[in-house]
Structure formats: structure tokens, C-alpha cells
Motif scaffolding. Structure first.
Motif: not given
Length: 453
Positions: A395-403, A419-421
Motif C-alpha cells: 500500500p501507499i503510505a497513508g493512502e490504502p487501496t489507491k495503488r 478487479r481490486t479489493t
């Protein structure tokens, strides 16, 4: 709404024949509505392994729609069966009445399952199948004179649909946190993700059978005489393809048998060939008391679900005066004629093309292709089983799910649907996928992963 967005929507209207460029009326499910409506992704046709986007691009379907189009898209036999059925019998009431195809389909479905899973109850979705199975479990124990068995046990990171019973036994935090206390009398076992030594597993991981003993902790906490059922997905798909450790499901079966608890398998995703066997029941050689299904039952063509019940469960209700209703449960659209017609034709396609076992033949090629992505930036784990795969990203630090969501958008731009989860990319292509199409899917995803920050 900006002028640029209005122009974009007008262009979409011209291409698709939409009668309005107002996208605001539709509140989309599990979607970032504001983001989507600024830059819509519209699919207008589908055939075999591909969708056609509104701009005419061919999009390779890496997710079987939403884990459901197992036979691919636009299969003539299924299309023709639905067309014929709607002209012949569009609807028949499901209460105290029936139509022939409902019995034909139930017999064919029961023949796919091992004994004693010999009875089928129809629903309209996976969520409804879960609600039905939970209610059956509670009512079963009451019918057996064990009315104290009211507790339900799910699992952390489990997904069992979006109705109140399903989110209560489910363990995906985002699906639960908006809706208050949910059902009382529910507890959760630990999930089996992130066990040391299971990174980059190829098939069922070796470590973690001891996690099944967490059920014993809950039994000791609550007393077994209060527990009605345990529900698990053989493979937890929506949470990011979380695999059961070797022997884990068999141990759950043994514990449930020892303490008189019903075991429910949620096979909405794993059913109908996804693992290379007809059901997870076959793959793991574990027979539960109830099995929930949907999705692949009609290859996504018409909404339909079904619950398989063991003879033990069914027979417990078949007592008392014959004119009385045995189970006060059902849906207006249970065994809908169009759905039954679609399901029967789907089973024909599965049989004629041996699709319920084709995943086993493709599994090694699929596995090798997926694990070739191990050297890509930000990849911290890869998991696969049958024709399911997951690539977990840092994960991107401080921005979960964004990557992962950025990967989804870039993949669509490059003509593949994934699909992403969370920060996991999940893929589950139609069972008709070829080796060359796997190469395109994985090769394109490699380019996407290399482009991510």
C-alpha cells in the motif's frame, strides 16, 4: 459538472444511444460514484472473452464479469434458451405452484453434488443464498428440539453478501462499519491470511491448519449447545483470494461434527468450475451440511442462486401434517422460469465443453503466468488456485487501496478488466480462456504494474 464532462457524456450518448447524458440518477453499488461519473467506463456489448466499451475498444475480461460469467459471454445456447422461455412462460408463482424446469434443474444440480447434498432451494443471488442457509440452520436446530442453538460463527475477512445476515457473519470491515450493530449472537474465527511461510503460495498453502482450532476457542467461550452453524468460503474471494491452509477445512468439518454444529460452505465464487472441479466440496474433499451458490449457476445471464441442503437438514423439516408449510421462507422470484432456462442451458454448455473441470487443465499455465509477475515493483505476494489469482501490492503510505485502484484504471485503459479489493488485484477469467489470452492478460498487467508509482 464541468463543460469537459458534459462533452464527454455527449460523446458517450452518441456512441451508445443513451437518451440522456445525466448519469446522476443512478446510485451505483460498490462504486466511487463521483469519480466514475466524471470519467464513465461503459460496456455496451460482450462476446466470449471480451467486452466492448462505449468507445469501441475490446476489453479482455479478466474477472468473468463479477466472478460469474464462467462460460464466457453471449453463448448462443444460453441466449436462445432465455429467448424461448420468455415467449413460452414468462413467470410462474413459486409458492404452492411450480413449473417443470424448476424440478428438472434441481435434479441436475443435485446430481453434481456428492451425497447427501441432495436437495436444492432456489434464491436470486448469493446474498439471498446466504440468508437462506443461515435461516435453514437456525430452523433445523429448532425442528430438532435444540432451540438454544442460535449463535452463528463466521470468519474475519469473510464475504457472505450484503444482507444483514451476510454482513453479520461476514468479516470485511468496510462492509460492516456503516450499518450499526447488525445481528446479535454472531462471532468470528480468525482469518488465514498473512501466515508466515505462505508468501507466494502456489495452490493451497502448507502452513496454518492450527487456525482451525480457533473454532474451538469460540466453542469453549459460548458453549457448543448455543451454536447453530459455522459459515466459511472454501476460498475467500472478495477479500483478496485468501486460501485455506492444507487440512484446514477438514478440521473444521471434524470440529462441527463433534459438537453437533452445521457447516456451511459459501461457494458463490468457488462453485461451477472455478477451482477446476465442479465445486470446492470436490476440490477439498469436504462435505458440508449446506452449500450456497449463485453467479456461475447461470453464467451471470439471469440472476439466480441456490442452496444445496443435505438430506439430514431437509428431512428434519418433513414432519407433521402434510398440508402444512415446512419452511416459512422463499422469494417471489424463486425458480423464475427465465433463470431456470438459463441455468439448464448453462449446465449444457458446461457439460459439452467440460468447463467444470477445464480449470484443472489450465491451472499450471495460469499459475506460471501469475507468478512471473513476482519481480514487478510493489508486489508483495501472489496467490493462486484453479483459475483464480491474486497479486497483492504494497500500500501507499497513508493512502490504502489507491495503488491497486490506480492499477485497475490503467488496466482498463490498456484493454483488460481486472478487479481490486484493498490493495490486492484479483482475477478470475471465464473458464473458456486460452493460453494466448492468459499471455495477453498477464503481459498487459505486467506493463501496468511497472507503470505504478
Amino acid at each position: 459538472m464541468t463543460e469537459a464532462n458534459i462533452l464527454a457524456r455527449d460523446e458517450i450518448q452518441e456512441i451508445t444511444g443513451l437518451t440522456t447524458n445525466n448519469l446522476d440518477a443512478y446510485w451505483m453499488p460498490f462504486t466511487a460514484n463521483r469519480q466514475f461519473k466524471k470519467d464513465p467506463r461503459l460496456l455496451v456489448k460482450a462476446k466470449d472473452m471480451h467486452y466492448t466499451a462505449a468507445d469501441g475498444r475490446q476489453i479482455l475480461d479478466g474477472t468473468a464479469g463479477l466472478w460469474c460469467c464462467n462460460a464466457g459471454h453471449g453463448r448462443p445456447k444460453i441466449v436462445e434458451a432465455v429467448q424461448k422461455q420468455v415467449a413460452e412462460l414468462d413467470y410462474a408463482p413459486a409458492f404452492q405452484m411450480a413449473h417443470p424446469k424448476s424440478f428438472e434443474l434441481a435434479a441436475r444440480l443435485a446430481a453434481l453434488m456428492p451425497d447427501p447434498l441432495n436437495h436444492v432451494f432456489y434464491t436470486n443471488s448469493g446474498s439471498e443464498s446466504v440468508e437462506t442457509a443461515l435461516k435453514m440452520a437456525l430452523a433445523y436446530h429448532k425442528a430438532k428440539g435444540e432451540g438454544s442453538r442460535t449463535r452463528l460463527i463466521g470468519r474475519e475477512r469473510g464475504y457472505h453478501g450484503v444482507n444483514f445476515g451476510g454482513i453479520s457473519v461476514g468479516g470485511m470491515v468496510a462492509n460492516r462499519k456503516q450499518f450499526g450493530a447488525m445481528l446479535a449472537g454472531v462471532d468470528h474465527m480468525r482469518h488465514t491470511h498473512g501466515i508466515a511461510g505462505n508468501e507466494f503460495s502456489k495452490g493451497v498453502p502448507k502452513n496454518g491448519i492450527e487456525y482451525a482450532e480457533d473454532l474451538m476457542r469460540l466453542i469453549q467461550l459460548h458453549d457448543p449447545s448455543t451454536i447453530a452453524a459455522v459459515i466459511v468460503e472454501p476460498v475467500a474471494g472478495s477479500a483478496g483470494v485468501i486460501l485455506p491452509p492444507e487440512g484446514y477445512l477438514k478440521r473444521l468439518r471434524d470440529i462441527c461434527d463433534e459438537h453437533g454444529i452445521l457447516l456451511i460452505f459459501d461457494e458463490v465464487i468457488t462453485g461451477f468450475g472455478r477451482l477446476g472441479t465442479p465445486f470446492g466440496v470436490d476440490y477439498f474433499d469436504v462435505i458440508p451440511d449446506l452449500v450456497t451458490t449463485a453467479k456461475g449457476l447461470t453464467s451471470g445471464v439471469v440472476p439466480m442462486g441456490a442452496v444445496f441442503a443435505s438430506s439430514k437438514v431437509y428431512d428434519a423439516f418433513m414432519t407433521g401434517p402434510e398440508h402444512l408449510i415446512e419452511l416459512f421462507h422463499g422469494y417471489t422470484y424463486s425458480a423464475h422460469p427465465l433463470a431456470c432456462a438459463a441455468a439448464l442451458a448453462t449446465l449444457d454448455v458446461y457439460a459439452e465443453e467440460e468447463l467444470l473441470t477445464r480449470g484443472a487443465k489450465m491451472a499450471q499455465y495460469w499459475q506460471d503466468a501469475l507468478h512471473s509477475l513476482r519481480d514487478c515493483p510493489n508486489v508483495i505476494d501472489i496467490r493462486n488456485i484453479g483459475l483464480i489469482g491474486a497479486i497483492e501490492l504494497e500500500p501507499i503510505a497513508g493512502e490504502p487501496t489507491k495503488r491497486a485502484f490506480t492499477a485497475f484504471l490503467k488496466a482498463y485503459e490498456k484493454n483488460i478488466l481486472i478487479r481490486t479489493t484493498g490493495d490486492t488485484i484479483a482475477m478470475s477469467p471465464p473458464l473458456v480462456i486460452s493460453e494466448s489470452e492468459i499471455d495477453v492478460l498477464v503481459g498487459t498487467l505486467r506493463d501496468v504494474l511497472k507503470s505504478l508509482d
